[in-house]
Design a protein around this motif. Structure first.
Motif, PDB file in Angstrom:
ATOM      1  N   VAL A 302       0.833  -1.198   0.000  1.00 29.51           N
ATOM      2  CA  VAL A 302       0.000   0.000   0.000  1.00 29.51           C
ATOM      3  C   VAL A 302       0.869   1.249   0.000  1.00 29.51           C
ATOM      4  O   VAL A 302       0.644   2.195  -0.764  1.00 29.51           O
ATOM      5  N   ALA A 303       1.892   1.250   0.848  1.00 26.69           N
ATOM      6  CA  ALA A 303       2.779   2.412   0.924  1.00 26.69           C
ATOM      7  C   ALA A 303       3.460   2.667  -0.416  1.00 26.69           C
ATOM      8  O   ALA A 303       3.756   3.816  -0.767  1.00 26.69           O
ATOM      9  N   GLY A 304       3.684   1.605  -1.176  1.00 27.55           N
ATOM     10  CA  GLY A 304       4.321   1.747  -2.486  1.00 27.55           C
ATOM     11  C   GLY A 304       3.499   2.533  -3.480  1.00 27.55           C
ATOM     12  O   GLY A 304       4.019   2.976  -4.509  1.00 27.55           O
ATOM     13  N   THR A 305       2.198   2.718  -3.196  1.00 32.63           N
ATOM     14  CA  THR A 305       1.348   3.500  -4.105  1.00 32.63           C
ATOM     15  C   THR A 305       1.371   4.993  -3.772  1.00 32.63           C
ATOM     16  O   THR A 305       0.810   5.796  -4.527  1.00 32.63           O
ATOM     17  N   LEU A 306       1.989   5.382  -2.681  1.00 33.63           N
ATOM     18  CA  LEU A 306       1.932   6.774  -2.249  1.00 33.63           C
ATOM     19  C   LEU A 306       2.422   7.759  -3.318  1.00 33.63           C
ATOM     20  O   LEU A 306       1.803   8.812  -3.525  1.00 33.63           O
ATOM     21  N   PRO A 307       3.519   7.456  -4.041  1.00 38.45           N
ATOM     22  CA  PRO A 307       3.935   8.380  -5.103  1.00 38.45           C
ATOM     23  C   PRO A 307       2.893   8.566  -6.205  1.00 38.45           C
ATOM     24  O   PRO A 307       2.900   9.599  -6.882  1.00 38.45           O
ATOM     25  N   CYS A 308       1.993   7.596  -6.377  1.00 35.34           N
ATOM     26  CA  CYS A 308       0.925   7.746  -7.377  1.00 35.34           C
ATOM     27  C   CYS A 308      -0.002   8.901  -7.022  1.00 35.34           C
ATOM     28  O   CYS A 308      -0.690   9.450  -7.892  1.00 35.34           O
ATOM     29  N   PHE A 309      -0.034   9.247  -5.748  1.00 35.26           N
ATOM     30  CA  PHE A 309      -0.877  10.337  -5.276  1.00 35.26           C
ATOM     31  C   PHE A 309      -0.074  11.624  -5.082  1.00 35.26           C
ATOM     32  O   PHE A 309      -0.536  12.569  -4.445  1.00 35.26           O
ATOM     33  N   GLY A 310       1.137  11.630  -5.627  1.00 39.09           N
ATOM     34  CA  GLY A 310       1.963  12.830  -5.585  1.00 39.09           C
ATOM     35  C   GLY A 310       2.607  13.108  -4.246  1.00 39.09           C
ATOM     36  O   GLY A 310       2.977  14.251  -3.963  1.00 39.09           O
ATOM     37  N   LYS A 311       2.794  12.076  -3.421  1.00 40.13           N
ATOM     38  CA  LYS A 311       3.364  12.265  -2.097  1.00 40.13           C
ATOM     39  C   LYS A 311       4.594  11.383  -1.917  1.00 40.13           C
ATOM     40  O   LYS A 311       4.662  10.274  -2.445  1.00 40.13           O
ATOM     41  N   ALA A 312       5.563  11.888  -1.149  1.00 36.47           N
ATOM     42  CA  ALA A 312       6.796  11.140  -0.908  1.00 36.47           C
ATOM     43  C   ALA A 312       6.614  10.173   0.255  1.00 36.47           C
ATOM     44  O   ALA A 312       5.865  10.442   1.199  1.00 36.47           O
ATOM     45  N   ARG A 313       7.317   9.051   0.175  1.00 39.22           N
ATOM     46  CA  ARG A 313       7.262   8.065   1.250  1.00 39.22           C
ATOM     47  C   ARG A 313       8.136   8.500   2.418  1.00 39.22           C
ATOM     48  O   ARG A 313       9.190   9.108   2.235  1.00 39.22           O
ATOM     49  N   SER A 314       7.687   8.155   3.612  1.00 35.76           N
ATOM     50  CA  SER A 314       8.414   8.536   4.819  1.00 35.76           C
ATOM     51  C   SER A 314       9.360   7.451   5.302  1.00 35.76           C
ATOM     52  O   SER A 314      10.247   7.706   6.100  1.00 35.76           O
ATOM     53  N   GLY A 315       9.154   6.209   4.827  1.00 34.22           N
ATOM     54  CA  GLY A 315       9.909   5.074   5.330  1.00 34.22           C
ATOM     55  C   GLY A 315       9.147   4.265   6.357  1.00 34.22           C
ATOM     56  O   GLY A 315       9.540   3.146   6.695  1.00 34.22           O
ATOM     57  N   ASP A 316       8.042   4.794   6.851  1.00 36.06           N
ATOM     58  CA  ASP A 316       7.167   4.077   7.783  1.00 36.06           C
ATOM     59  C   ASP A 316       5.961   3.595   6.974  1.00 36.06           C
ATOM     60  O   ASP A 316       5.059   4.368   6.655  1.00 36.06           O
ATOM     61  N   ASP A 317       5.963   2.298   6.632  1.00 32.90           N
ATOM     62  CA  ASP A 317       4.946   1.784   5.720  1.00 32.90           C
ATOM     63  C   ASP A 317       3.535   1.895   6.282  1.00 32.90           C
ATOM     64  O   ASP A 317       2.583   2.191   5.545  1.00 32.90           O
ATOM     65  N   VAL A 318       3.373   1.644   7.561  1.00 37.17           N
ATOM     66  CA  VAL A 318       2.036   1.714   8.150  1.00 37.17           C
ATOM     67  C   VAL A 318       1.533   3.161   8.119  1.00 37.17           C
ATOM     68  O   VAL A 318       0.392   3.429   7.740  1.00 37.17           O
ATOM     69  N   ALA A 319       2.389   4.085   8.503  1.00 35.69           N
ATOM     70  CA  ALA A 319       1.996   5.499   8.480  1.00 35.69           C
ATOM     71  C   ALA A 319       1.697   5.953   7.053  1.00 35.69           C
ATOM     72  O   ALA A 319       0.719   6.677   6.809  1.00 35.69           O
ATOM     73  N   ASP A 320       2.518   5.521   6.107  1.00 32.10           N
ATOM     74  CA  ASP A 320       2.290   5.901   4.719  1.00 32.10           C
ATOM     75  C   ASP A 320       0.984   5.306   4.194  1.00 32.10           C
ATOM     76  O   ASP A 320       0.270   5.936   3.397  1.00 32.10           O
ATOM     77  N   SER A 321       0.651   4.105   4.634  1.00 28.64           N
ATOM     78  CA  SER A 321      -0.598   3.481   4.209  1.00 28.64           C
ATOM     79  C   SER A 321      -1.799   4.247   4.745  1.00 28.64           C
ATOM     80  O   SER A 321      -2.827   4.366   4.070  1.00 28.64           O
ATOM     81  N   ARG A 322      -1.664   4.751   5.959  1.00 29.65           N
ATOM     82  CA  ARG A 322      -2.755   5.581   6.495  1.00 29.65           C
ATOM     83  C   ARG A 322      -2.932   6.836   5.645  1.00 29.65           C
ATOM     84  O   ARG A 322      -4.057   7.299   5.424  1.00 29.65           O
ATOM     85  N   VAL A 323      -1.825   7.397   5.172  1.00 27.76           N
ATOM     86  CA  VAL A 323      -1.916   8.571   4.301  1.00 27.76           C
ATOM     87  C   VAL A 323      -2.635   8.208   3.004  1.00 27.76           C
ATOM     88  O   VAL A 323      -3.489   8.962   2.516  1.00 27.76           O
ATOM     89  N   VAL A 324      -2.292   7.044   2.434  1.00 27.13           N
ATOM     90  CA  VAL A 324      -2.976   6.595   1.213  1.00 27.13           C
ATOM     91  C   VAL A 324      -4.475   6.517   1.464  1.00 27.13           C
ATOM     92  O   VAL A 324      -5.289   7.013   0.664  1.00 27.13           O
ATOM     93  N   GLY A 325      -4.868   5.889   2.563  1.00 27.78           N
ATOM     94  CA  GLY A 325      -6.284   5.777   2.885  1.00 27.78           C
ATOM     95  C   GLY A 325      -6.942   7.131   3.032  1.00 27.78           C
ATOM     96  O   GLY A 325      -8.052   7.361   2.526  1.00 27.78           O
TER      97      GLY A 325
END
Length: 387
Positions: A302-325
């Motif tokens: 899920v975190a791997g999709t974050l750049p598709c939404f124009g956002k940079a990954r933080s390195g914390d996959d769970v936190a990044d997944s919450r951002v995706v949601g």
């Protein structure tokens, strides 16, 4: 992209798609060329609104002419109720010279055409060439799976490689008559396909997941542009191609539901008369965050999709997944598609029924009771927040 989501092996086995046409007026330019022969009769399957309130069905009938038009059934309703499909089957099977079925519309007519082809084969010993002309972004044209809603509200599926459309026409002019809210909600459905493919274990990296990532980015970029101008045929075509990219490359590896958002969506859709585009609006943003909480591997996907939404990954996959949601839920709001189960008339006492339907088809056996209980509790909390 991190090493955790890089491919180590894979297989891609495509369906029998022969040609995909896309662009202005491709139906007029190419439809007659894909009929099996110069004398073929084609049976049209569509919905009442498209037939009565738009010129689209007559446009195809006129194009076929008396030489090729072998009948039209225009009473397929949302979720393809069994009564309408049965009537269409009776009509079609009484026309043994039919060689092709043309589905015009969203997921319901396309799914119904798959069931019709299967029943025609049972009656006459041959499958029909399935030609799909979609008017929504549901991507039903991308699979060999069709669903019919039985009298108890639960869908019954058919599948087979022979049922998948052999020809697909993405003609933006056919979507100009689709209500914008319907078109946008099916765009969220397409995003649901593309995102759940990222953690579906049967999905190969190339081309399935890689193209689905591009589909997510395109849907996120173009859906707001469509909202602002639903007559822009360039944007509509881009969304059609993104919808194909969201599911069209999964091929024969697809087995059952794509993931948890889809299984919850099936539990909500036909039993309560909620369109599947809307079920994805309800579930997807919440599900991706839950998947990340439950499994580190899913969190990485899920975190791997974050750049598709124009956002940079933080390195914390769970936190990044919450951002995706959160981004998905905000997109739903921005498109004017936010809703609740209560607004759709679903009583709160149906919570456990919904969970049973969502989990029953793929829950593991008794040896995983503890894990099952934890998953059920998490899904129950998720569904409860949809009311």
């Amino acid at each position: 992209m991190t090493d955790s989501v890089l491919p180590v092996s894979g297989i891609y086995e495509p369906h029998g798609l022969r040609k995909l046409y896309y662009g202005p007026n491709v139906v007029e330019k190419h439809l007659l060329h894909v009929l099996p022969s110069s004398t073929s009769k084609a049976f049209i399957v569509t919905g009442a609104s498209l037939a009565a309130k738009t010129p689209l069905v007559k446009r195809v009938q006129d194009l076929l002419g008396t030489a090729h038009h072998g009948g039209t059934f225009s009473q397929i309703r949302q979720h393809a109720p069994v009564e309408q499909v049965a009537r269409a089957i009776d009509d079609l099977c009484g026309r043994p010279d039919t060689e092709a079925v043309i589905s015009i519309g969203g997921g319901s007519p396309i799914d119904a055409a798959k069931t019709l082809s299967k029943r025609f084969h049972a009656a006459h010993g041959r499958y029909l060439v399935h030609i799909a002309i979609p008017t929504t972004l549901s991507a039903a044209e991308c699979t060999d799976i069709g669903g019919t809603t039985m009298q108890d509200g639960v869908k019954q599926g058919v599948r087979g490689d022979e049922l998948a459309p052999q020809y697909i026409f993405y003609d933006a002019s056919f979507a100009l008559h689709t209500p914008p809210a319907l078109f946008m909600s099916t765009g969220i459905r397409a995003m649901d396909h593309a995102l759940e493919l990222q953690y579906n274990p049967a999905a190969a990296w190339l081309p399935v997941k890689a193209i689905a990532l591009q589909a997510i980015a395109t849907l996120y970029r173009l859906l707001p542009r469509y909202r602002d101008d639903p007559t822009d045929e360039h944007v509509i075509l881009g969304l059609f191609l993104a919808a194909y990219g969201s599911l069209g490359f999964f091929g024969k590896q697809m087995r059952g539901s794509l993931g948890l958002s889809h299984t919850i969506g099936y539990a909500l859709g036909s039993p309560y008369g909620i369109p599947h585009g809307i079920t994805s609006c309800l579930t997807l943003g919440h599900v991706v965050a839950l998947k990340a909480e439950l499994d580190p591997a899913d969190a990485a996907c899920v975190a791997g999709t974050l750049p598709c939404f124009g956002k940079a990954r933080s390195g914390d996959d769970v936190a990044d997944s919450r951002v995706v949601g959160a981004v998905i839920l905000q997109l739903v709001r921005d498109l004017g598609l936010y809703t609740t189960l209560t607004e759709h008339g679903v009583p709160g006492d149906q919570l456990d029924v919904i969970c049973d339907r969502a989990l029953g088809s793929w829950m593991p056996g008794e040896e995983r009771d503890l894990q099952d209980a934890a998953l059920r509790a998490a899904v129950r909390r998720l569904v409860a927040c949809l009311f």
